[in-house]
Every structure is written in C-alpha cells, then in structure tokens.
Scaffold this motif. Sequence first.
Motif, PDB file in Angstrom:
ATOM      1  N   TYR A 351       2.426 -16.178  -5.102  1.00  0.00           N
ATOM      2  CA  TYR A 351       2.841 -15.240  -4.069  1.00  0.00           C
ATOM      3  C   TYR A 351       1.740 -15.117  -3.013  1.00  0.00           C
ATOM      4  O   TYR A 351       0.557 -15.012  -3.321  1.00  0.00           O
ATOM      5  N   VAL A 352       2.139 -15.154  -1.745  1.00  0.00           N
ATOM      6  CA  VAL A 352       1.194 -14.984  -0.638  1.00  0.00           C
ATOM      7  C   VAL A 352       1.165 -13.507  -0.251  1.00  0.00           C
ATOM      8  O   VAL A 352       2.172 -12.946   0.208  1.00  0.00           O
ATOM      9  N   TRP A 353       0.014 -12.885  -0.443  1.00  0.00           N
ATOM     10  CA  TRP A 353      -0.142 -11.466  -0.130  1.00  0.00           C
ATOM     11  C   TRP A 353      -0.370 -11.292   1.364  1.00  0.00           C
ATOM     12  O   TRP A 353      -1.268 -11.903   1.946  1.00  0.00           O
ATOM     13  N   HIS A 354       0.414 -10.418   1.963  1.00  0.00           N
ATOM     14  CA  HIS A 354       0.306 -10.154   3.397  1.00  0.00           C
ATOM     15  C   HIS A 354      -0.384  -8.807   3.621  1.00  0.00           C
ATOM     16  O   HIS A 354       0.178  -7.751   3.350  1.00  0.00           O
ATOM     17  N   LEU A 355      -1.614  -8.894   4.105  1.00  0.00           N
ATOM     18  CA  LEU A 355      -2.398  -7.708   4.450  1.00  0.00           C
ATOM     19  C   LEU A 355      -2.198  -7.418   5.940  1.00  0.00           C
ATOM     20  O   LEU A 355      -1.976  -8.344   6.726  1.00  0.00           O
ATOM     21  N   VAL A 356      -2.301  -6.156   6.311  1.00  0.00           N
ATOM     22  CA  VAL A 356      -2.143  -5.816   7.717  1.00  0.00           C
ATOM     23  C   VAL A 356      -3.214  -4.824   8.153  1.00  0.00           C
ATOM     24  O   VAL A 356      -3.522  -3.863   7.447  1.00  0.00           O
ATOM     25  N   TYR A 357      -3.809  -5.113   9.302  1.00  0.00           N
ATOM     26  CA  TYR A 357      -4.738  -4.223  10.008  1.00  0.00           C
ATOM     27  C   TYR A 357      -3.972  -3.687  11.204  1.00  0.00           C
ATOM     28  O   TYR A 357      -3.448  -4.464  12.018  1.00  0.00           O
ATOM     29  N   ILE A 358      -3.853  -2.362  11.316  1.00  0.00           N
ATOM     30  CA  ILE A 358      -3.102  -1.755  12.418  1.00  0.00           C
ATOM     31  C   ILE A 358      -4.030  -0.796  13.154  1.00  0.00           C
ATOM     32  O   ILE A 358      -4.253   0.332  12.719  1.00  0.00           O
ATOM     33  N   ALA A 359      -4.574  -1.245  14.258  1.00  0.00           N
ATOM     34  CA  ALA A 359      -5.531  -0.448  15.034  1.00  0.00           C
ATOM     35  C   ALA A 359      -5.916  -1.237  16.272  1.00  0.00           C
ATOM     36  O   ALA A 359      -5.627  -2.440  16.389  1.00  0.00           O
TER      37      ALA A 359
END
Length: 563
Positions: A351-359
């Motif tokens: 599984y490819v983990w999708h991290l997100v930075y929102i700023a």
Amino acid sequence: MYSIARSGKKKPRTLSPAAAIEPATAAKPVYEDVDVAIVMESTYPFLKGGVSAVVHDIVTHNPDLSYGIIHITWDSDAPLTDLYGMPSNVRWVRTVFLSMDEHRQDFQGVASRDLGMTAPEREALSHRFFDALYALSEHGDVEGLWELIDEGMNERTRQYPLWALLGSREFMQTLQDRMPQLNLSLANSFWTLRNFFSLAYAVLGETMPRASVYHAHTTGYASLLGAAAARDHNTSFLLTEHNLYVRDTVNTLLDRNMALSITAEDYRTFDVTAEQRAWMAWWTEMGRFCYPSARLITYLYPSAITEAARLGADMDKSVVVPNGMVIAEFDEKFRARQDALAKMEAEGPDYVWHLVYIARVVPIKGLLDLLSSMEILRDRGYPNLHLDVLGPTEHVPEYYEACLAKIDALGLNDHVTIHGTVHVRDMLDQFDLLVLPSYNEGQPIVILEAMAAGIPTVGSDVGGVAQQISDNLTTADGRVIGPCGETVTPGNVQQMADGIQAVIGNLANYASYAANARTRVQELFQMHEVMSSYNQIYRALGDLPVIGEAAPVRGEELAPVDL
C-alpha cells in the motif's frame, strides 16, 4: 516598523444591500448601530486564512445578530477586495489604515503651539504622560493613560492634540529626565516615539461606529481600538486570542523560534538592542493596557490561558471557546476514508501511504524540515510514501525555491508533489495522514477538517495542537476519547519521522486514530455548539435580548465541553 501596524488614517468602506464594498466618498458616511463590531488586523474580509474563516463562521452562523467589520491594515495599497461576499447581516465594513502617509496632514499638520498651553503647562503635561506610562508598566494601573486619551486623542472628547506634545522642547527634556533607560540618542528617541504617537493616533483618533459589543480577534492594535471604542460608547469589549499576539510579534522582531514563550518582564531583561527593547515594551504594555478593558477573554485551548496570564491577562475572566466544524459536511469524505482502511489491509506492505501537508509554503510552517523527515523514512525502508503539498507557494519565493532544491537534492522527486493553492476539502478523501511541522499555530482549522474526515495527524506540539490530537479529552458526560495522532517537537526531523512511523506502522493503531479523529469532532468541536457559545456571549455582554430559553452565561459554561 516591525509589525504591519505602524501608523495611519482611516478610510471608510460601506456595504450596499448586495453586500458589495463601496469606495469611500468625500461625504462622511453614516454607519448603522450594530450588535457586534468585529475588529481585526489584516484578515477578514480582504485576506483568507484561519482567523478569517472563523470570523466568517461567526457572522454566517449567527444571522440573528447584526455586524460591522473594522479591518485594520497598513495602507490603501493593501488588499481591499471582499473575498467572502458579505452576508446581509453585515451592515458595513470600515477600514482603518495605520501608515503615517495615510494621515500625514492630520498628524504632522500640528505643532506644540496647537496645544494652547504655556511652557509650564506643557512640562506638567509631559510629566503626566510619563507618570501614566510608569503607572501602567510598574503597577498595571491604566486610568492615567485613559484620561490622557480622553483629553488628547478621542475625537469626541479631546481638548487638545496630545500628539503635538512630541514636538515641544518640554517633552524632549522630560523624556531625557524620566526615561534614561531607553538608551537611545535624542534623535532616535524622537523618531521612535513619533512612530508610537502616530500609531496611537491612527487607532484612537477617530470615533468608531457604535456597537453593543466590540469583538477584537487579537491583542495589539485591534484590541486597543476595540477597548477604546467600547469605552467611548459605554458598551462592552470582548477579546479573542487565536494566537498570542505579543509572543508572536516579539519573536518575529527578534527572529526567535516562534514556539518560544514571552512574559511581560522580558523586554526589561533580554539582551537586545535599545530599539528592539522599545518595540518589545510597546507591544507588551499595549497588551497589558487593553486586557483590563475586556469583560471576557476567549482562547482556543486551555494552555493559552496560562501563557497569556504571564503577559498580563486576567485568568478569572478567561475561558475556552474552541473552533468548530459542521461535521455533516465531511460525511462523504469520512466514508471514503473508511473504505481506504479496507484497501490498506488488503494491500499490506504494497500500500502506498499518502501524506499531506496543508499550509503556506513559508518558513514558519516547516516544509523543509518535513522533507528531511521524508528522507529519514525512505532510508528506514519506507519507500511506499508520497507527500502532497497543498497551499500557496508565492508568499516567500526564496523559501519555495529552497524546498524545490531540497526535493531534488534528496532524490524525492517521485515522492513529493507540490500542488499550490487548491480547494482542500475536495481532495481530503485522497490522503491517509495529515502532517503539520509548524513552528507556530493556534488551533488549526486544517486539523479539525482532517479529523472530521477521519484522518489522523502528526503535528508539532505548538499552540493547541496537542489538545486537538494527542491529549485525552473528556466529554460532558465523562467519557474519555483517546488521541488521533502524534505530537512532536517543532524542528525535530527525527521525531517527526518517528511520529509518522508510529501512525502508519501499525494498521490497528492507525484505525484507532482514525476513529478517534472523527469522534473528537463529533463530541467536542461541533460548530453549532461553538456558535451557540458566541451568541450567548454577545447577548450577555451587549445586554441584547435573549432568543428562546438560552441559559445565562457564566464563565465556566462558555466552552462547549470541559477540555
């Protein structure tokens, strides 16, 4: 000189029935009395951001109240386009400019002779001025300064232009005698105090429209204006501190880590230049001057109350009113995230983990640090990670370029995608984990949005982040809700990598964090409860009619839950 606010004149903006902001005209407009005047620096409705979003929620979720907006900004070149579309219960928007260039004639067009005083009277007034400053700084006594404001600043009551005192020989001599600790040359003392006088004139020199409650959303100039307007109209002043203005402004001035705390005594003891010490004192004592005028002070998270107390705030009239979410708006995203859990289990290590930075891509938000954490995780054997970066990239171009260079240097081009400005809520269902490596936050709306969608968070332990994601929280009926993520020391790239690994490295833990995220919003951060608190506060402080059977407001009841 170190903040957006340095000095200025006010140019009004009014609203048509269609809620469009109209340009000022030569005739002085008449402003309708309102229930609440919201006072802010460089935010709503001309700039977007977390505070602006909260204010828009307050206005739109309380349609039974009428509002005016007082927007404080630097000058007429600042953004003045309504980005929100004012609802019909916003009766007017008034802009206050702080730049001396915007009121040069009014401020500079006076001389000491305009005081209408003899030399001994000017000397006596100078001593009164410094007596009032020392009464505030040494004893927290604000009355002497308010008397001088009434006599020499307030448009409706002033008997002389107090700012003209600055140009008198008597004032400069008294300055040398009474404040040798400034350690500035006479010329530098003059120009520093000229800045301070011009700022005071910009904020205090013109009568504000009448409101039953003036609600400032920061200390600093917004608080000074709100406190003065409430005093002028004999109404109420409410202060909300989303972040601690004095701490953040002083840390910016001194180029310090934004997570470091500040106390009311630090301007006396820090090893700084004389000019820096003067500005530290200005911002610190402005806060101490305004705090006593507030009938109530609200904070987003509990630890802010104790930190503000070290800056002079009164804990006895401080309460927690957190930000809130309309959780139903995230139902579809939450269902998609629940489906993703099954995919994680089925695909296992593939599984490819999708991290997100929102700023925003700016130094204070810490993206460069996060890139180092991504490199650490890759080297630990976590190749199936992808980071999406959502947020404006144009605010600090050199920092954005540094991030691009680091992505290339670390060989992360296949693992990081920078999207720029996007509609975040439309994309939330695509991400498994929010990462927030900031050095400074209040109570980030983006974390609440992720929580409502059932997305865990790994974030820096700044502001109210720990309260949102890692502290155990207790509901009104005594149930304890566990964490929905991990907190780490800001700037510690190793801890950030450890935190990410702790969340995604165990699927059972991940599922628990995801479930807790949604539950924490359901139980503790519901928009309707937060807005009900604001409505009750406004009606109690403004002596406004109570709608329905709302209970009387007491300090301990203002937070929707016991946080």
